[in-house]
Write a protein that holds these residues in place. Structure first.
Motif, mmCIF file in Angstrom:
data_model
loop_
_atom_site.group_PDB
_atom_site.id
_atom_site.type_symbol
_atom_site.label_atom_id
_atom_site.label_comp_id
_atom_site.label_asym_id
_atom_site.label_seq_id
_atom_site.Cartn_x
_atom_site.Cartn_y
_atom_site.Cartn_z
ATOM 1 N N VAL A 153 0.876 -1.175 0.000
ATOM 2 C CA VAL A 153 0.000 0.000 0.000
ATOM 3 C C VAL A 153 0.910 1.221 0.000
ATOM 4 C CG1 VAL A 153 -1.836 1.236 1.166
ATOM 5 C CG2 VAL A 153 -1.738 -1.257 1.323
ATOM 6 N N SER A 154 0.824 2.044 -1.029
ATOM 7 C CA SER A 154 1.731 3.186 -1.178
ATOM 8 C C SER A 154 1.264 4.364 -0.325
ATOM 9 C CB SER A 154 1.793 3.609 -2.646
ATOM 10 O OG SER A 154 0.605 4.303 -3.005
ATOM 11 N N GLU A 155 2.102 5.379 -0.277
ATOM 12 C CA GLU A 155 1.672 6.667 0.249
ATOM 13 C C GLU A 155 0.852 7.365 -0.845
ATOM 14 O OE1 GLU A 155 2.213 7.567 3.375
ATOM 15 O OE2 GLU A 155 3.222 5.647 3.670
ATOM 16 N N GLN A 162 -0.859 12.970 -14.605
ATOM 17 C CA GLN A 162 -2.193 13.466 -14.258
ATOM 18 C C GLN A 162 -2.104 14.211 -12.929
ATOM 19 O OE1 GLN A 162 -4.154 9.678 -14.176
ATOM 20 N NE2 GLN A 162 -3.946 9.491 -11.980
ATOM 21 N N LYS A 163 -3.109 15.053 -12.664
ATOM 22 C CA LYS A 163 -3.097 15.856 -11.447
ATOM 23 C C LYS A 163 -3.836 15.191 -10.289
ATOM 24 C CE LYS A 163 -0.768 19.330 -13.007
ATOM 25 N NZ LYS A 163 0.585 19.620 -12.464
ATOM 26 N N ASP A 164 -4.606 14.180 -10.572
ATOM 27 C CA ASP A 164 -5.404 13.548 -9.535
ATOM 28 C C ASP A 164 -4.541 12.604 -8.715
ATOM 29 O OD1 ASP A 164 -7.615 14.856 -10.430
ATOM 30 O OD2 ASP A 164 -8.236 13.238 -11.767
ATOM 31 N N PRO A 165 -4.391 12.850 -7.400
ATOM 32 C CA PRO A 165 -3.560 11.985 -6.562
ATOM 33 C C PRO A 165 -4.293 10.696 -6.204
ATOM 34 C CG PRO A 165 -4.538 13.699 -5.230
ATOM 35 C CD PRO A 165 -4.950 13.986 -6.647
ATOM 36 N N GLY A 166 -3.544 9.712 -5.772
ATOM 37 C CA GLY A 166 -4.135 8.441 -5.383
ATOM 38 C C GLY A 166 -3.197 7.640 -4.511
ATOM 39 N N VAL A 167 -3.761 6.587 -3.892
ATOM 40 C CA VAL A 167 -2.984 5.614 -3.123
ATOM 41 C C VAL A 167 -3.023 4.304 -3.900
ATOM 42 C CG1 VAL A 167 -2.815 4.327 -0.971
ATOM 43 C CG2 VAL A 167 -3.479 6.732 -0.937
ATOM 44 N N TYR A 168 -1.881 3.710 -4.133
ATOM 45 C CA TYR A 168 -1.786 2.535 -4.992
ATOM 46 C C TYR A 168 -1.644 1.273 -4.143
ATOM 47 C CZ TYR A 168 -1.230 5.713 -8.910
ATOM 48 O OH TYR A 168 -1.439 6.676 -9.855
ATOM 49 N N PHE A 169 -2.575 0.341 -4.350
ATOM 50 C CA PHE A 169 -2.550 -0.972 -3.708
ATOM 51 C C PHE A 169 -2.074 -1.991 -4.749
ATOM 52 C CE2 PHE A 169 -5.352 1.560 -1.271
ATOM 53 C CZ PHE A 169 -5.445 1.025 0.000
ATOM 54 N N SER A 170 -1.159 -2.858 -4.365
ATOM 55 C CA SER A 170 -0.676 -3.858 -5.315
ATOM 56 C C SER A 170 -0.527 -5.202 -4.624
ATOM 57 C CB SER A 170 0.668 -3.428 -5.919
ATOM 58 O OG SER A 170 1.670 -3.352 -4.917
ATOM 59 N N ALA A 171 -0.591 -6.258 -5.416
ATOM 60 C CA ALA A 171 -0.424 -7.623 -4.915
ATOM 61 C C ALA A 171 0.110 -8.485 -6.046
ATOM 62 C CB ALA A 171 -1.750 -8.181 -4.399
ATOM 63 N N PRO A 172 0.876 -9.524 -5.708
ATOM 64 C CA PRO A 172 1.404 -10.413 -6.751
ATOM 65 C C PRO A 172 0.318 -11.315 -7.317
ATOM 66 C CG PRO A 172 2.010 -11.230 -4.590
ATOM 67 C CD PRO A 172 1.353 -9.908 -4.369
ATOM 68 N N ILE A 173 0.401 -11.586 -8.602
ATOM 69 C CA ILE A 173 -0.472 -12.567 -9.253
ATOM 70 C C ILE A 173 0.382 -13.809 -9.490
ATOM 71 C CG2 ILE A 173 -1.828 -13.116 -11.293
ATOM 72 C CD1 ILE A 173 -2.404 -10.143 -11.587
ATOM 73 N N ARG A 174 -0.012 -14.905 -8.881
ATOM 74 C CA ARG A 174 0.794 -16.120 -8.936
ATOM 75 C C ARG A 174 0.185 -17.123 -9.913
ATOM 76 N NH1 ARG A 174 4.202 -15.741 -4.502
ATOM 77 N NH2 ARG A 174 3.501 -14.325 -2.843
ATOM 78 N N GLN A 175 1.064 -17.861 -10.567
ATOM 79 C CA GLN A 175 0.628 -18.910 -11.498
ATOM 80 C C GLN A 175 1.368 -20.194 -11.142
ATOM 81 O OE1 GLN A 175 1.806 -18.620 -15.632
ATOM 82 N NE2 GLN A 175 -0.235 -19.247 -16.282
ATOM 83 N N ARG A 176 0.624 -21.252 -11.028
ATOM 84 C CA ARG A 176 1.219 -22.532 -10.662
ATOM 85 C C ARG A 176 1.878 -23.181 -11.876
ATOM 86 N NH1 ARG A 176 0.311 -24.223 -5.729
ATOM 87 N NH2 ARG A 176 -1.378 -23.321 -4.499
ATOM 88 N N GLY A 177 3.113 -23.665 -11.650
ATOM 89 C CA GLY A 177 3.831 -24.359 -12.711
ATOM 90 C C GLY A 177 3.484 -25.833 -12.754
ATOM 91 N N LYS A 178 4.120 -26.526 -13.651
ATOM 92 C CA LYS A 178 3.845 -27.962 -13.803
ATOM 93 C C LYS A 178 4.258 -28.747 -12.571
ATOM 94 C CE LYS A 178 4.296 -27.883 -18.864
ATOM 95 N NZ LYS A 178 5.017 -28.434 -20.040
#
Length: 646
Positions: A153-155, A162-178
Motif C-alpha cells: 500500500v503506497s503513500e 495526471q493531477k489527480d492523486p491516489g494511493v496505490y494498492f498492489s499484490a502479486p499474481i501467482r501462477q502454478r507451474g507444472k
C-alpha cells in the motif's frame, strides 16, 4: 402558640417546606456546580472534537481495509494469472475478458480510480485505462514490492501524467507451474482516489467553525479543506526526510513548504492513539496574531496517518458566556417557582395527582396487552406532554412488537430454507452448521441430490452473501432458488455455476456473493468443485497428517454476467479423510481482544477429531468457537460443512 410550628396551618407548612426544598438544594447546586459546569462544557467540547477525529479515522481505516481486500480477491483470479503468465496469443484471447472484469469492479466502486495488470517485467498489459498498456512500471515501489511476493500500500502519489492523486494498492499474481509451485507471473495494481480522503475529512468538519486535516507520519498534509495547502508540512522537515519523501516524484512538486504548526509535532510523535490537545496558530495561516486552538486527534490503524479536527478556543468562550447567563436565569426562575409553589401547593395537589393517576391507569392496561389504551390529557404542561408521549409511544410499541414478530417469522422462514437434517449416505458422512449474527443472514449451505443414485452421494453448496441482515437474506434466498432450479437439469458444476451467476448478475444490483459447489466421488476418491470467489476448501488426510487447501476458482457471483467458471478436481482422497467447507466468518470471528479464531485452530480440531463422525467434528468446532468468543456477540455469519469419507 402560633409561633410553635406544630400549630401552623398546613398551607404555611407546605409553603415553607416547598421554599426550603426549592431554595436550599438550588443554592447548594449553584455553589457546587457553578465552576464545574464550565469545566464540563470545555471537556464536552474537547470530547466532541476527539470523537469527530476518531470517527473520521475509523471511516478512512475501513476504506483502506476494504480496498486491500478487493486487491487480494482480484489477484487470485485464474483469468488474470493466465493472462500474465501466458504467451502473446493467450494474452490477446484473455485481454478483453479480464478488462471487463476490472471495469465491472471499477464501476461498482466510485472510490476506485483505476485498476491494471502488469507482467512479471513491470510492463502494463490490461486495465481500465488503455493508456497503461505498454507502460513501464518497474521504477514504482508498489510494483517492486509486489514483484517480490508482497502486498503493498503506497503513500499518496501525484503522478506526473495526471493531477489527480491516489494511493496505490498492489499484490502479486501467482501462477502454478507444472511442478505445482506458484511463481509470480504479474502484478495487479488498484488506485484509490485521494479525493475520497478529502471528502471524508470535509464531512468531519462540516459542523465546526474550524477545520479538519489528515497528515502522514512525516507531518505532510494529505487532506485539507483548502486544496492549495495540500502536501505542506506541519513544521519544517529535515533534509534527509525530504530526500526520503522525494516530493518531485511523490507529489509532483519541487519542495514541501511548512505551515509552522510546531505545537502539533509532539502530538504526531506521541504514542497516544487518540485524544485532544491545545496549541497556538494564526487564522488562515496569515499574519494575524497567534491565538489558542483546540484539536482532537486520532491515528489510523492501517496506515501511520493521523486525523486532526481543530476549533478556535474562542468558540468555547462564547458557549461559556451563554452558560453563565443561563445559570443566572435559572436562579431567578427557581426563586419565582419556589414562591409560587408555596402559594399554589394545596390547590395544585389534586390537579397534579389526577392526570398522573390517568397515566398510571393507561400504563396498567398496556402492561396487560391492551394496545388501545390511551392516557387522558388534562393540560399542556409536563404531565400533559407525558400523556402525549405515552399516547404516541403505544402505537410505536405495537408496531415494534409486530415487527419483532415479523422478524421471528422471517428467521423461521430462512431457517426452513437450510437443510433440516444432514443426508444419510453410505460412503460419505456429512454434517452442516449455520449461525447468523443478526435475526437473518446471508450465509447459506445446502445439499442437492443431483448425482447418480448409484454413487449415493450429494452436491454440497456453501455460500456467503456480501453483508448480513434482511438484504443479504433475500439475495441468499434468490441464489438458493436459482441453484436448485438449475440443478434439476444436471450437468457439470461449472455449467451450473455459470447459470446461477447469470441470474444473480441480472437480477441483483450492487450485491454479490461467494459460492462453492462440491461433489465427492467416494468410489474413485475424487473431489470435484467449482468456486466463485469462495475461501479454499480444507482437506485433512489423517494417514499422512497433511492439510491441503483446494483453492482454485473465479470471482464472486453477480459481478460480471460474462464470467466463465471452471470445474476442478483433486484425486487421492481416501477413507477417513475430512473436508471442511466454510465461510470466512468461521476463522475471522474475533475474541474480546480482536484476535481472530484463525485456521490453525481449525486444523488442530480436525487433527484431534479426525477419528470421529462428521457430526461430532462439527460439534467440536462449534464448542471451540463459542469458548473463543466468550460473552461477545458474533460480528459475522458463521457457516460450515464437514464431509468425511467413510
Amino acid at each position: 402558640m402560633r409561633l410553635w410550628p406544630r400549630s401552623w396551618p398546613i398551607a404555611v407548612k407546605m409553603s415553607i417546606d416547598l421554599l426550603l426544598a426549592a431554595l436550599v438544594p438550588l443554592g447548594l447546586a449553584l455553589v457546587l456546580t457553578g465552576g464545574e459546569s464550565h469545566r464540563q462544557l470545555d471537556k464536552s467540547a474537547r470530547d466532541n472534537l476527539f470523537l469527530l477525529a476518531r470517527v473520521t479515522a475509523s471511516r478512512l481505516d475501513q476504506l483502506l481495509q476494504d480496498t486491500a481486500r478487493m486487491v487480494q480477491l482480484l489477484s487470485r483470479d485464474d483469468s488474470a494469472a493466465a493472462l500474465c503468465g501466458g504467451d502473446s496469443k493467450t494474452r490477446k484471447d484473455l485481454a478483453e475478458t479480464v478488462q471487463r472484469q476490472l471495469q465491472s469492479v471499477l464501476d461498482t466502486n466510485p472510490d476506485f480510480a483505476s485498476i491494471f495488470l502488469t507482467d512479471a517485467g513491470g510492463i502494463g498489459l490490461v486495465g481500465t485505462n488503455n493508456k497503461i498498456v505498454g507502460m513501464d512500471f518497474k521504477f514504482r515501489e508498489y510494483y517492486r514490492d509486489a514483484r517480490q511476493g508482497n502486498a503493498h500500500v503506497s503513500e499518496v502519489i501525484v503522478p506526473k501524467s495526471q493531477k489527480d492523486p491516489g494511493v496505490y494498492f498492489s499484490a502479486p499474481i501467482r501462477q502454478r507451474g507444472k511442478n505445482g509451485s506458484a511463481a509470480v507471473a504479474g502484478v495487479i495494481v488498484l488506485e484509490l482516489r485521494a479525493q475520497s480522503f478529502w471528502e471524508m475529512i470535509d464531512e468531519g468538519q462540516s459542523n465546526l467553525k474550524g477545520y479538519a486535516l489528515l497528515v502522514d507520519q512525516h507531518g505532510v498534509i494529505l487532506a485539507h479543506p483548502r486544496r492549495d495547502l495540500l502536501y505542506h508540512s506541519l513544521a519544517p522537515l529535515l533534509a534527509e526526510t525530504i530526500a526520503e519523501i522525494d516530493p518531485q516524484t511523490t507529489y509532483n512538486q519541487p519542495s514541501i513548504e511548512s505551515l509552522n504548526l510546531f505545537e502539533l509535532v509532539p502530538v504526531l510523535d506521541s504514542p497516544l492513539p487518540a485524544g485532544s490537545a491545545s496549541f497556538l496558530a494564526r487564522r488562515n495561516y496569515g499574519r494575524s496574531e497567534r491565538e489558542a486552538w483546540v484539536t482532537g486527534f486520532a491515528r489510523l490503524k492501517n496506515k501511520p496517518w493521523m486525523v486532526f479536527v481543530m476549533q478556535p478556543e474562542t468558540d468555547f468562550a462564547v458557549q461559556t458566556s451563554r452558560t453563565t447567563d443561563l445559570v443566572r436565569l435559572q436562579v431567578l426562575v427557581g426563586l419565582i417557582v419556589a414562591v409560587c409553589a408555596a402559594t399554589l401547593a394545596v390547590w395544585r395537589a389534586r390537579s397534579l395527582v389526577r392526570p398522573v393517576l390517568a397515566i398510571n391507569k393507561a400504563a396498567h392496561l398496556l402492561a396487560h396487552g391492551d394496545f388501545h389504551a390511551r392516557a387522558e390529557k388534562f393540560g399542556d404542561d409536563e404531565i400533559g406532554q407525558l400523556a402525549d408521549s405515552f399516547n404516541t409511544m403505544v402505537p410505536e410499541l405495537q408496531h415494534s412488537v409486530t415487527l419483532q414478530q415479523s422478524m421471528a417469522i422471517a428467521r423461521e422462514v430462512q431457517q426452513s430454507l437450510l437443510p433440516a437434517e444432514d443426508p444419510k449416505l453410505a460412503r460419505l458422512d456429512v454434517a452442516g452448521r449455520s449461525k447468523y449474527c443478526d435475526s437473518t443472514g446471508g450465509d447459506y449451505f445446502d445439499y442437492i441430490d443431483v448425482a447418480d443414485p448409484a454413487e449415493k452421494t450429494t452436491l454440497i453448496a456453501v455460500g456467503d452473501v456480501m453483508g448480513h441482515g434482511i438484504a443479504s437474506a433475500l439475495v441468499m434466498a434468490s441464489a438458493r432458488a436459482a441453484l436448485r432450479t438449475q440443478a434439476m437439469d444436471g450437468g457439470q458444476l461449472s455449467s451450473l455455476m455459470n447459470k446461477v451467476n447469470r441470474f444473480l448478475a441480472t437480477d441483483t444490483h450492487n450485491r454479490f456473493m461467494t459460492l462453492v459447489l462440491v461433489r465427492v466421488e467416494p468410489a474413485r476418491g475424487v473431489v470435484h468443485w467449482t468456486s466463485a470467489g469462495h475461501d479454499p476448501i480444507l482437506l485433512y488426510q489423517p494417514e499422512s497428517g497433511q492439510f491441503t487447501e483446494l483453492s482454485d476458482g473465479e470471482v464472486p457471483l453477480g459481478l460480471d454476467v460474462s464470467t466463465s467458471y471452471h470445474e476442478h478436481q483433486h484425486a487421492g482422497v481416501k477413507a477417513g479423510d475430512v473436508l471442511l467447507i466454510g465461510t470466512d466468518g468461521l476463522w475471522e470471528t474475533p475474541d474480546g481482544h480482536g484476535q481472530q479464531f484463525g485456521k490453525e485452530r481449525l486444523r488442530e480440531i480436525l487433527r484431534a477429531m479426525s477419528g470421529e463422525s462428521a457430526a461430532l467434528i462439527a460439534d467440536a468446532i462449534e464448542k471451540k468457537l463459542t469458548e473463543f468468543c466468550g460473552a461477545g456477540k458474533l460480528t459475522d455469519d458463521v457457516t460450515f460443512v464437514v464431509a468425511k469419507m467413510r
